[in-house]
Design a protein around this motif. Sequence first.
Motif, short mmCIF file in Angstrom:
data_model
loop_
_atom_site.label_atom_id
_atom_site.label_comp_id
_atom_site.label_asym_id
_atom_site.label_seq_id
_atom_site.Cartn_x
_atom_site.Cartn_y
_atom_site.Cartn_z
N ALA A 15 0.82 -1.21 0.00
CA ALA A 15 0.00 0.00 0.00
C ALA A 15 0.85 1.26 0.00
N VAL A 16 1.87 1.31 0.85
CA VAL A 16 2.72 2.51 0.94
C VAL A 16 3.56 2.69 -0.32
N THR A 17 4.11 1.60 -0.83
CA THR A 17 4.93 1.66 -2.04
C THR A 17 4.13 2.23 -3.21
N CYS A 18 2.90 1.80 -3.35
CA CYS A 18 2.05 2.27 -4.45
C CYS A 18 1.57 3.71 -4.22
N ALA A 19 1.31 4.06 -2.96
CA ALA A 19 0.71 5.37 -2.67
C ALA A 19 1.66 6.53 -2.91
N LEU A 20 2.95 6.34 -2.68
CA LEU A 20 3.90 7.45 -2.78
C LEU A 20 3.92 8.11 -4.17
N PRO A 21 4.18 7.38 -5.25
CA PRO A 21 4.15 8.04 -6.56
C PRO A 21 2.74 8.43 -6.97
N GLY A 22 1.74 7.78 -6.38
CA GLY A 22 0.35 8.10 -6.71
C GLY A 22 -0.02 9.52 -6.38
N VAL A 23 0.64 10.11 -5.38
CA VAL A 23 0.37 11.51 -5.01
C VAL A 23 0.54 12.44 -6.20
N PHE A 24 1.64 12.28 -6.91
CA PHE A 24 1.94 13.19 -8.02
C PHE A 24 1.10 12.87 -9.26
N LEU A 25 0.71 11.62 -9.42
CA LEU A 25 -0.19 11.29 -10.53
C LEU A 25 -1.56 11.93 -10.32
N VAL A 26 -2.05 11.89 -9.09
CA VAL A 26 -3.35 12.48 -8.79
C VAL A 26 -3.30 13.99 -8.96
N LEU A 27 -2.26 14.63 -8.44
CA LEU A 27 -2.14 16.09 -8.53
C LEU A 27 -2.00 16.55 -9.99
N ARG A 28 -1.38 15.73 -10.81
CA ARG A 28 -1.16 16.11 -12.22
C ARG A 28 -2.31 15.68 -13.12
N GLY A 29 -3.35 15.06 -12.54
CA GLY A 29 -4.48 14.63 -13.34
C GLY A 29 -4.16 13.48 -14.27
N ARG A 30 -3.24 12.60 -13.84
CA ARG A 30 -2.82 11.49 -14.70
C ARG A 30 -3.05 10.15 -14.01
N SER A 31 -4.08 10.10 -13.19
CA SER A 31 -4.33 8.90 -12.39
C SER A 31 -4.51 7.65 -13.24
N MET A 32 -5.25 7.77 -14.33
CA MET A 32 -5.55 6.59 -15.13
C MET A 32 -4.38 6.13 -15.98
N LEU A 33 -3.28 6.88 -15.93
CA LEU A 33 -2.07 6.41 -16.58
C LEU A 33 -1.61 5.11 -15.94
N VAL A 34 -1.92 4.94 -14.64
CA VAL A 34 -1.58 3.71 -13.94
C VAL A 34 -2.28 2.53 -14.59
N ASP A 35 -3.52 2.73 -15.00
CA ASP A 35 -4.28 1.66 -15.65
C ASP A 35 -3.57 1.22 -16.92
N ALA A 36 -3.15 2.20 -17.72
CA ALA A 36 -2.47 1.87 -18.97
C ALA A 36 -1.15 1.14 -18.71
N MET A 37 -0.38 1.64 -17.74
CA MET A 37 0.93 1.05 -17.47
C MET A 37 0.80 -0.34 -16.84
N SER A 38 -0.19 -0.51 -15.99
CA SER A 38 -0.34 -1.81 -15.32
C SER A 38 -0.72 -2.91 -16.29
N HIS A 39 -1.42 -2.55 -17.37
CA HIS A 39 -1.74 -3.53 -18.40
C HIS A 39 -0.57 -3.73 -19.36
N ALA A 40 0.16 -2.65 -19.62
CA ALA A 40 1.23 -2.72 -20.62
C ALA A 40 2.43 -3.52 -20.14
N VAL A 41 2.61 -3.65 -18.81
CA VAL A 41 3.80 -4.36 -18.32
C VAL A 41 3.70 -5.87 -18.56
#
Length: 282
Positions: A15-41
């Motif tokens: 939970a902590v490992t995932c949450a840290l970079p998530g702060v900047f994704l949320v602030l930058r309005g790029r939250s769903m980029l995680v969805d794309a990356m999690s499928h692309a890996v």
Amino acid sequence: MSFIVAVMLLAVVTAVTCALPGVFLVLRGRSMLVDAMSHAVLPGIVIGTILSGSTHSPVMVVCAALMGLVVVLGAQQLDRTRLLTGDASQGVIFPVLFALGILLLSTTLSHVHICQDTVLTGDLNLMALSPEHIIIGGYDIGPRTMWQLLAVCALNAVFIAVFFRVLKTDTFDGDFAATIGFPVRAVELGLMMLVSLTVVAAFNAAGAILVIALMVVPAATAILFARSLRHLLILTIIIAVAEALLGFVVALYLDLATSAMMAFTDGVVFLAALAWCKLGGR
């Protein structure tokens, strides 16, 4: 280390490992980029496994993380053409990569036991139950997956600490950050690389879908109450830990999947926090 303790610690670390970079994704309005990356890996995991012969090799991790970056860099190139709008560029790339991963998984690696359900949602309990625990001096100090996630968590924390001023300025005023000479592009690429690495590290525990909740929702909840970026980072970590422990306890007593319950708990807590704010709590 007992199975229950291993699951609890793995839940908190994930939970902590995932949450840290998530702060900047949320602030930058790029939250769903995680969805794309999690499928692309996924194809990166398969290709890395083919090259190294192991699903736990550093080669596999590097291949998977680089494949996650393909979505970011590819989407940027498509955006520059101005032929696609919004996040359509991501929507074009990641389904193709994910489908490629499934095809490779069902053909080239059909002899390797990789459950497609685990690919989607992960299996944190299975990772804790895995015989691959680290033993030092006869003492079991936890599953290997947990320590891999701890290493990625440390990388995330160090990166944020070192480039905090750049990340803060670029997040809230990218043009100003570039004007005063901050290495905006390099730091942005570094952040995306860490996001991709985090997704890969958490893949076995949270899969391609649940990792989105673990990375985005704690920060989205914390942002309702935070007064500054530092406050937001601290509050996000506290919320991530609390939700992981709550999800673990509920899953334990109801005999449910821990990863899914953690993600569900994230959503319930966010809705409760949002309702409290809307009803005049803030």
